[in-house]
Enzyme design. Sequence first.
Site, short mmCIF file in Angstrom:
data_model
loop_
_atom_site.label_atom_id
_atom_site.label_comp_id
_atom_site.label_asym_id
_atom_site.label_seq_id
_atom_site.Cartn_x
_atom_site.Cartn_y
_atom_site.Cartn_z
N GLU A 151 7.39 14.77 4.34
CA GLU A 151 7.87 15.10 5.80
C GLU A 151 8.77 16.28 5.55
OE1 GLU A 151 9.65 12.42 9.25
OE2 GLU A 151 10.66 12.26 7.45
N LYS A 177 6.91 4.74 6.00
CA LYS A 177 5.85 5.79 5.85
C LYS A 177 6.10 6.42 4.49
CE LYS A 177 6.84 7.92 9.74
NZ LYS A 177 7.99 7.04 10.15
#
Length: 580
Positions: A287, A266
């Site tokens: 993140e 990701k």
Amino acid sequence: MAEGGFGADSVGRGGEKASVTRGGRWDLGSSDDESSTSTTSTDMDDLPEERKPLTGKSVKTSYIYDVPTVPTSKPWHLMHDNSLYATPRFPPRPLIRHPSEKGSIFASRLSATDDDSGDYAPMDRFAFQSPRVCGRPPLPPPNHPPPATRPADASMGDVGWADLQGLKRTPKGFLKTSTKGGSLKARGRDVGDRLRDGGFAFSPRGVKSAIGQNIKSWLGIGESSATAVPVTTQLMVPVHLIRTPVTVDYRNVYLLYLEGVMGVGKSTLVNAVCGILPQERVTSFPEPMVYWTRAFTDCYKEISHLMKSGKAGDPLTSAKIYSCQNKFSLPFRTNATAILRMMQPWNVGGGSGRGTHWCVFDRHLLSPAVVFPLMHLKHGRLSFDHFFQLLSIFRATEGDVVAILTLSSAESLRRVRARGRKNDGTVEQNYIRELAWAYHAVYCSWIMLQYITVEQMVQLCVQTTNIPEICFRSVRLAHKEETLKNLHEQSMLPMITGVLDPVRHHPVVIELCFCFFTELRKLQFIVADADKFHDDVCGLWTEIYRQILSNPAIKPRAINWPALESQSKAVNHLEETCRV
């Protein structure tokens, strides 16, 4: 004049009428030669002692006010005549109490204030500096002896004004320099200072290490050239994010959220998309690892410890997991709130025709609020109560595109081991498989919402209907019974049904399920198989790009692009600055 007026008959001569009808408090018509029975004498000599003025010459007056002519209490500067209030010492040093003294430092400061002497105590009692320029004394000479109340270990006490000479500013903070060895005279002076300070001071790092460090410092043996003093890094406070934006420029923006198990790629794909697309048309949100690991507590480390030592069915384990998942979800909720403030909710797929912009996120609120709690619930680490409380915080926005990246568990585990994160040691292949199952269960539940309504999904959860009955009542679903049965078995509905069976009669449960499925239906899911694109990030992005543009249900949203870029830059700057 009429009755009740101020005629000649209403007030008699000498005040006699007034004294009969009404005994006035202030008799302005009374005189010395008239005997009136309605008022009190106003002569100052006839007043009682307690009503006479305290000072000054007595003056006859017709009005008496019970107000003293002098203050009833001492002025503030007379009550506090301590010279500490006039000229405080500069710079202030911390107050050090003797171990035998009892009570708090604040109580000792209050007791010290009551001292009437004008001399200073050995230490300042208040940690403030004089606002006057003349209140700051000159720096002491280099060989000025330290005060007798100085801490035995400089690293364990606050840095005073005299200690600032040996400090230098570095990117890591303030460093206190100390020469290796040094002259005999300097070492002898240091030994004398430490003996005068009371000998050794044991640090909380252990008796053995403290003895060694104190012996070396007592003998004047330097270990290193600098001793780091921990200083909090000064970062920019982004208050501009909550202000009304100066520039308003609404663009069509796709909100893409990358989801999947750890190690699926990701973060790599987020960075690649920012390099593939033009810089002025793409922004990203990484993140929020800095908030997870450095804000108050390290929930990333805590959840890794719980995966290793947590017990199924333990209420304490469930409470800790619930706390960690709440903290995991908070950055996603705040980002969603900020983006909703920049959005025109009535404008979907329209607006400016200057091209399409992209905003790529590393994970969605779906992960900490639904997917991970579902996995913990299956293994018994999360209680039913905590699971539904996490389910209740899930929110989505119309137009959110969730791209689930799939990868084999063996390859995901190999990538997790290769990246070498500190708290990824507890991740096993079985854990990755269970997490992939949770993503698949949520995805199947979303597909069911494309066939049946939210009300029918709630009825399936509380067991007031079933799949054959739903298909029998709908002509459109007459040939979809087997498909819906397979989706129902693989979805999260069987687990929710088993949990809600004892409490399905409660209205709170009905409303909770209705809100959750309503929010879940707002999302748009796509699935990309990352196994087909090993070491081909561009090919993986091409697959996601093709699915988004070919799906008519996925539409961009009108968002104020400058405000979204400012939000993204603030988040990325914090992650790059604070992450080690």
